[in-house]
Design a protein around this motif. Structure first.
Motif, PDB file in Angstrom:
ATOM      1  N   ALA A 111       0.837  -1.203   0.000  1.00  0.00           N
ATOM      2  CA  ALA A 111       0.000   0.000   0.000  1.00  0.00           C
ATOM      3  C   ALA A 111       0.870   1.250   0.000  1.00  0.00           C
ATOM      4  N   VAL A 112       0.422   2.256  -0.718  1.00  0.00           N
ATOM      5  CA  VAL A 112       1.038   3.576  -0.678  1.00  0.00           C
ATOM      6  C   VAL A 112      -0.042   4.526  -0.201  1.00  0.00           C
ATOM      7  N   VAL A 113       0.210   5.163   0.945  1.00  0.00           N
ATOM      8  CA  VAL A 113      -0.734   6.150   1.466  1.00  0.00           C
ATOM      9  C   VAL A 113      -0.308   7.488   0.885  1.00  0.00           C
ATOM     10  N   LEU A 114      -1.124   8.013  -0.003  1.00  0.00           N
ATOM     11  CA  LEU A 114      -0.803   9.242  -0.723  1.00  0.00           C
ATOM     12  C   LEU A 114      -1.620  10.398  -0.168  1.00  0.00           C
ATOM     13  N   THR A 115      -0.945  11.481   0.123  1.00  0.00           N
ATOM     14  CA  THR A 115      -1.623  12.710   0.510  1.00  0.00           C
ATOM     15  C   THR A 115      -1.225  13.784  -0.494  1.00  0.00           C
ATOM     16  N   VAL A 116      -2.214  14.463  -1.034  1.00  0.00           N
ATOM     17  CA  VAL A 116      -1.990  15.500  -2.034  1.00  0.00           C
ATOM     18  C   VAL A 116      -2.214  16.859  -1.390  1.00  0.00           C
ATOM     19  N   TRP A 117      -1.292  17.789  -1.645  1.00  0.00           N
ATOM     20  CA  TRP A 117      -1.453  19.152  -1.137  1.00  0.00           C
ATOM     21  C   TRP A 117      -1.403  20.119  -2.318  1.00  0.00           C
TER      22      TRP A 117
ATOM     23  N   GLY B  20      -1.231   7.693   8.188  1.00  0.00           N
ATOM     24  CA  GLY B  20      -2.017   6.719   7.429  1.00  0.00           C
ATOM     25  C   GLY B  20      -1.237   5.456   7.138  1.00  0.00           C
ATOM     26  N   ALA B  21       0.043   5.606   6.782  1.00  0.00           N
ATOM     27  CA  ALA B  21       0.880   4.436   6.509  1.00  0.00           C
ATOM     28  C   ALA B  21       1.101   3.632   7.790  1.00  0.00           C
TER      29      ALA B  21
ATOM     30  N   ARG C 112       0.057  -0.199   8.345  1.00  0.00           N
ATOM     31  CA  ARG C 112       1.010  -1.223   8.816  1.00  0.00           C
ATOM     32  C   ARG C 112       0.472  -1.914  10.067  1.00  0.00           C
ATOM     33  N   HIS C 113      -0.175  -1.150  10.929  1.00  0.00           N
ATOM     34  CA  HIS C 113      -0.784  -1.720  12.135  1.00  0.00           C
ATOM     35  C   HIS C 113      -1.848  -2.754  11.764  1.00  0.00           C
ATOM     36  N   ARG C 114      -2.474  -2.574  10.620  1.00  0.00           N
ATOM     37  CA  ARG C 114      -3.514  -3.497  10.146  1.00  0.00           C
ATOM     38  C   ARG C 114      -2.941  -4.614   9.267  1.00  0.00           C
ATOM     39  N   GLY C 115      -1.607  -4.707   9.190  1.00  0.00           N
ATOM     40  CA  GLY C 115      -0.986  -5.816   8.495  1.00  0.00           C
ATOM     41  C   GLY C 115      -0.517  -5.549   7.078  1.00  0.00           C
ATOM     42  N   TYR C 116      -0.661  -4.343   6.586  1.00  0.00           N
ATOM     43  CA  TYR C 116      -0.215  -4.029   5.233  1.00  0.00           C
ATOM     44  C   TYR C 116       1.251  -3.609   5.235  1.00  0.00           C
TER      45      TYR C 116
ATOM     46  N   SER D  25       3.763   2.371   2.712  1.00  0.00           N
ATOM     47  CA  SER D  25       4.674   3.510   2.747  1.00  0.00           C
ATOM     48  C   SER D  25       3.869   4.785   2.548  1.00  0.00           C
ATOM     49  N   ALA D  26       4.479   5.892   2.952  1.00  0.00           N
ATOM     50  CA  ALA D  26       3.827   7.204   2.835  1.00  0.00           C
ATOM     51  C   ALA D  26       4.426   7.969   1.670  1.00  0.00           C
ATOM     52  N   GLN D  27       3.576   8.716   0.986  1.00  0.00           N
ATOM     53  CA  GLN D  27       4.048   9.558  -0.110  1.00  0.00           C
ATOM     54  C   GLN D  27       3.184  10.805  -0.159  1.00  0.00           C
ATOM     55  N   ILE D  28       3.800  11.936  -0.484  1.00  0.00           N
ATOM     56  CA  ILE D  28       3.021  13.153  -0.718  1.00  0.00           C
ATOM     57  C   ILE D  28       3.326  13.645  -2.122  1.00  0.00           C
TER      58      ILE D  28
END
Length: 137
Positions: free
Chosen positions: A16-22, A61-62, A66-70, A73-76
């Motif tokens: 998973a990639v947790v993406l946040t857009v600004w 979010g990442a 990870r806490h949920r087993g995934y 990584s984090a990305q913006i």
């Protein structure tokens, strides 16, 4: 066909990639129609604060994923044009199997006036999109 694709995503989860857009301050002002009349004392500082907040949100979010087993990584990313386009572009860049996005729960009227990022992504993306509304617990 759609059911087979969905089953493959569930049975064989990907990283998973947790993406946040600004969005930079000047773009937000331009979209609001106040670029010519608004004074931004230090747009660089505002943009730095937005990028820092986006990184914090992506990191949280990442960590939650990870806490949920995934394996997450984090990305913006900075939205130079639009948030849905930025998300679709990153999904293409990383060859995402699935885009999962939340809803702010604006309701029909506010979504009609402000636009819906999640629905714009589903219209633009070249891959499956899961829109997961968040409900208060």
């Amino acid at each position: 066909m759609a059911l087979a694709a969905a089953a493959e995503l569930v049975v064989h989860p990907a990283d998973a990639v947790v993406l946040t857009v600004w969005t930079p301050a000047t773009i937000l002002l331009a979209r609001g129609g106040s670029l010519g009349t608004a004074y931004v004392p230090d747009e660089g500082q505002i943009d730095e604060q937005e990028a820092t907040a986006a990184q914090r949100i992506a990191d949280e979010g990442a960590a939650s994923a990870r806490h949920r087993g995934y394996n997450a990584s984090a990305q913006i990313v900075e939205a130079a044009e639009s948030v849905p386009k930025a998300i679709a572009d990153i999904a293409d860049e990383i060859d995402a199997r699935l885009i999962v996005c939340g809803q702010r729960g604006l309701g029909f009227m506010r979504s009609a006036l402000l636009g819906s990022v999640s629905h714009a992504i589903s219209a633009r993306a070249k891959r499956p999109v899961l829109i997961a509304p968040q409900h208060e617990r």
